[in-house]
Design a protein around this motif. Sequence first.
Motif, PDB file in Angstrom:
ATOM      1  N   ASP A  48       0.831  -1.210   0.000  1.00  0.00           N
ATOM      2  CA  ASP A  48       0.000   0.000   0.000  1.00  0.00           C
ATOM      3  C   ASP A  48       0.861   1.253   0.000  1.00  0.00           C
ATOM      4  OD1 ASP A  48      -2.312  -1.450  -0.031  1.00  0.00           O
ATOM      5  OD2 ASP A  48      -2.675  -1.314   2.130  1.00  0.00           O
ATOM      6  N   GLU A  49       1.941   1.220   0.786  1.00  0.00           N
ATOM      7  CA  GLU A  49       2.817   2.385   0.845  1.00  0.00           C
ATOM      8  C   GLU A  49       3.524   2.604  -0.487  1.00  0.00           C
ATOM      9  OE1 GLU A  49       4.219   3.154   5.406  1.00  0.00           O
ATOM     10  OE2 GLU A  49       5.209   1.514   4.326  1.00  0.00           O
ATOM     11  N   GLU A  50       3.920   1.534  -1.142  1.00  0.00           N
ATOM     12  CA  GLU A  50       4.566   1.669  -2.451  1.00  0.00           C
ATOM     13  C   GLU A  50       3.626   2.326  -3.452  1.00  0.00           C
ATOM     14  OE1 GLU A  50       5.851  -2.219  -3.533  1.00  0.00           O
ATOM     15  OE2 GLU A  50       7.589  -2.212  -2.181  1.00  0.00           O
ATOM     16  N   ALA A 100       0.559  23.373   0.411  1.00  0.00           N
ATOM     17  CA  ALA A 100       1.184  23.149   1.719  1.00  0.00           C
ATOM     18  C   ALA A 100       1.170  21.676   2.096  1.00  0.00           C
ATOM     19  CB  ALA A 100       0.471  23.963   2.790  1.00  0.00           C
ATOM     20  N   LEU A 101       2.248  21.245   2.707  1.00  0.00           N
ATOM     21  CA  LEU A 101       2.333  19.908   3.298  1.00  0.00           C
ATOM     22  C   LEU A 101       2.233  20.056   4.805  1.00  0.00           C
ATOM     23  CD1 LEU A 101       2.960  16.842   3.345  1.00  0.00           C
ATOM     24  CD2 LEU A 101       5.404  17.452   3.325  1.00  0.00           C
ATOM     25  N   ILE A 102       1.278  19.354   5.412  1.00  0.00           N
ATOM     26  CA  ILE A 102       1.090  19.370   6.862  1.00  0.00           C
ATOM     27  C   ILE A 102       1.320  17.957   7.393  1.00  0.00           C
ATOM     28  CG2 ILE A 102      -0.573  19.711   8.740  1.00  0.00           C
ATOM     29  CD1 ILE A 102      -1.902  21.856   6.957  1.00  0.00           C
ATOM     30  N   ILE A 103       2.318  17.814   8.250  1.00  0.00           N
ATOM     31  CA  ILE A 103       2.640  16.517   8.864  1.00  0.00           C
ATOM     32  C   ILE A 103       2.285  16.615  10.340  1.00  0.00           C
ATOM     33  CG2 ILE A 103       4.430  14.795   9.278  1.00  0.00           C
ATOM     34  CD1 ILE A 103       6.015  16.022   6.970  1.00  0.00           C
ATOM     35  N   GLU A 133       1.182   7.806  11.478  1.00  0.00           N
ATOM     36  CA  GLU A 133       0.920   6.372  11.359  1.00  0.00           C
ATOM     37  C   GLU A 133       0.867   5.684  12.715  1.00  0.00           C
ATOM     38  OE1 GLU A 133       5.408   6.842  11.192  1.00  0.00           O
ATOM     39  OE2 GLU A 133       3.605   7.949  10.579  1.00  0.00           O
ATOM     40  N   ILE A 134       1.318   6.375  13.776  1.00  0.00           N
ATOM     41  CA  ILE A 134       1.262   5.795  15.124  1.00  0.00           C
ATOM     42  C   ILE A 134      -0.171   5.758  15.637  1.00  0.00           C
ATOM     43  CG2 ILE A 134       2.036   6.139  17.527  1.00  0.00           C
ATOM     44  CD1 ILE A 134       4.607   7.286  16.436  1.00  0.00           C
ATOM     45  N   THR A 135      -1.029   6.601  15.083  1.00  0.00           N
ATOM     46  CA  THR A 135      -2.462   6.577  15.412  1.00  0.00           C
ATOM     47  C   THR A 135      -3.236   6.221  14.132  1.00  0.00           C
ATOM     48  OG1 THR A 135      -2.398   8.991  15.113  1.00  0.00           O
ATOM     49  CG2 THR A 135      -2.411   8.160  17.371  1.00  0.00           C
ATOM     50  N   PRO A 136      -3.188   4.950  13.729  1.00  0.00           N
ATOM     51  CA  PRO A 136      -3.730   4.560  12.420  1.00  0.00           C
ATOM     52  C   PRO A 136      -5.245   4.685  12.296  1.00  0.00           C
ATOM     53  CG  PRO A 136      -3.107   2.610  13.681  1.00  0.00           C
ATOM     54  CD  PRO A 136      -2.601   3.795  14.439  1.00  0.00           C
ATOM     55  N   ILE A 145      -7.657  19.453  -1.253  1.00  0.00           N
ATOM     56  CA  ILE A 145      -7.257  18.862   0.029  1.00  0.00           C
ATOM     57  C   ILE A 145      -7.162  17.349  -0.125  1.00  0.00           C
ATOM     58  CG2 ILE A 145      -7.732  18.635   2.494  1.00  0.00           C
ATOM     59  CD1 ILE A 145      -9.733  21.200   0.672  1.00  0.00           C
ATOM     60  N   GLN A 146      -5.987  16.816   0.140  1.00  0.00           N
ATOM     61  CA  GLN A 146      -5.744  15.384   0.041  1.00  0.00           C
ATOM     62  C   GLN A 146      -5.133  14.870   1.347  1.00  0.00           C
ATOM     63  OE1 GLN A 146      -6.072  12.996  -2.639  1.00  0.00           O
ATOM     64  NE2 GLN A 146      -7.453  14.542  -3.498  1.00  0.00           N
ATOM     65  N   VAL A 147      -5.591  13.699   1.795  1.00  0.00           N
ATOM     66  CA  VAL A 147      -4.991  13.018   2.940  1.00  0.00           C
ATOM     67  C   VAL A 147      -4.134  11.881   2.406  1.00  0.00           C
ATOM     68  CG1 VAL A 147      -5.394  11.745   5.079  1.00  0.00           C
ATOM     69  CG2 VAL A 147      -6.966  13.564   4.399  1.00  0.00           C
ATOM     70  N   VAL A 148      -2.882  11.849   2.817  1.00  0.00           N
ATOM     71  CA  VAL A 148      -1.958  10.803   2.388  1.00  0.00           C
ATOM     72  C   VAL A 148      -1.501  10.042   3.629  1.00  0.00           C
ATOM     73  CG1 VAL A 148       0.263  10.309   1.309  1.00  0.00           C
ATOM     74  CG2 VAL A 148      -1.201  12.117   0.378  1.00  0.00           C
ATOM     75  N   GLU A 149      -1.790   8.742   3.666  1.00  0.00           N
ATOM     76  CA  GLU A 149      -1.438   7.918   4.823  1.00  0.00           C
ATOM     77  C   GLU A 149      -0.170   7.120   4.550  1.00  0.00           C
ATOM     78  OE1 GLU A 149      -4.926   6.292   7.231  1.00  0.00           O
ATOM     79  OE2 GLU A 149      -5.614   6.068   5.148  1.00  0.00           O
ATOM     80  N   GLY A 150       0.497   6.724   5.642  1.00  0.00           N
ATOM     81  CA  GLY A 150       1.672   5.884   5.506  1.00  0.00           C
ATOM     82  C   GLY A 150       2.746   6.222   6.515  1.00  0.00           C
ATOM     83  N   GLY A 151       3.841   5.459   6.461  1.00  0.00           N
ATOM     84  CA  GLY A 151       4.948   5.629   7.385  1.00  0.00           C
ATOM     85  C   GLY A 151       6.117   6.367   6.772  1.00  0.00           C
ATOM     86  N   VAL A 152       7.324   5.974   7.165  1.00  0.00           N
ATOM     87  CA  VAL A 152       8.540   6.677   6.759  1.00  0.00           C
ATOM     88  C   VAL A 152       8.709   6.747   5.241  1.00  0.00           C
ATOM     89  CG1 VAL A 152      11.058   6.627   6.870  1.00  0.00           C
ATOM     90  CG2 VAL A 152       9.710   6.208   8.940  1.00  0.00           C
TER      91      VAL A 152
END
Length: 486
Positions: free
Chosen positions: A5-7, A117-120, A150-153, A172-179
Amino acid sequence: MASEDEETTVAAVPQIVKDLQRTVRSGITRTAEWRMQQLRAILKLVQENEERIIQVIAQDIGKPAHEAFLTEIFVATASCKLAIKELKKWMAPQKVPITLIAFPGTAEVIPEPLGVALIISPWNFPFLLAIDPVIGALAAGCAVVLKPSEITPTVSSLLAELIPQYLDTDAIQVVEGGVPVVTALLEQKWDKIFYTGCPRVGRIVMAAAAKHLTPVTLELGGKCPLYIDNSVDLKVSAMRICQGKWGVNVGQACISPDYLLVEEDIVSKLVETIKATIVQFFGEDPSTSADLGRIVNEFHFQRLKGLLDDPRTAERIVYGGQCDKKSLSIAPTLVLDVPLDTPIMSEEIFGPILPIITVKGVEKAMDVILEFPKPLALYIFTTRKAVEEQLLTGISAGGVGINETISHFGVPGLPFGGVGESGMGAYHGKHSFDAFSHKKGVLHKGMGGDLPAKFPPYTDAKKSLIRCLVTGDFLGVLLVLLRIRK
């Protein structure tokens, strides 16, 4: 290693950014109507899904429902309502005076969107610290990619589900994933990056931003000190300290008091008063309290337990210290006069452990505070104005609470942000709008009224006149003009 999924997400990131850039170029996000629609949609999202939001926060980090309402739902709602109320005022050009050299003309400052803008966002306030910067970005007219923690999935998944239902997905887009996903996002060219988290990752974000000269807001953390002297009411002080340390995310907050600096003549009484207040708030067995949260995950539990297990710290525990791995709970813990070079004093605790350091007066307290990087928050408990002023002027900090903890975060008129290693930039209220805006200076002039002395060839009289004008020597201007007329 990235999951499948991350790929897929990593591969999609460049196109997501291009699509948002296209939306910004269309000009739609610049209009007050579009901005107001998005802000009202966020308010509707929160109001219609309050119970679900509280449930997923509890599922991910164990935050009690009442605390989640106060510290996440209420603050986000208030932030959105303020932006809706003040948006047109914030967007309005601001007139500024001109100099004589620009006469005749008018000047103004026009706020314009920075762009994409990127908001992390972080895990400790997984809803609020995702939505609040988004409110500022949309109010400013920016397009946004939100990357929740990703710590609060479960919270992340809910945001990814709800935001497309309520907001304009072209902007507005939400992008999920880890490192791997964060790495891919940071490789893109942004117009603004807003990151909330730890200084270590903050450095990575800033280094990535530097490649494209992207402006950043970094909301980081650090060891927030609290100085208390013998002029205060200890019972009132203990209640406010306990609320700020254990009543908000069980100490997992960047502005939680990290350690106390206490005058030696009150330290014993304060320790006993804090102990009594903990029992009053959470009972004899805090692990059974419905008002006390838990540690976010096993990694952070083991990190905190490791701090307590350090021999020089373990022998200084005067209250609490109980750890339950199964429930990820650590009791409110007091540690008295632990050496300053122990791990618990060399890093941000971010948990329910509170070191208490005895000092001989405010000067010694300042010496200790100045050994550490500039904190995100400084707390001063005193009724002596001279002591208050000494700490306010002598200690640089992101924000200050006087005879109170945490609450300055909820005052929208106050900028919230760090200084030095605790961060850069600020937001909340209009400061959020400003964080995602460029202040463009504009000078307006008509086609007439120019002073001939502005243009070559420059005679001695012209030079004298210009010098008098720019220095404000109005008598000199009059004398030069009289000489020219003769």
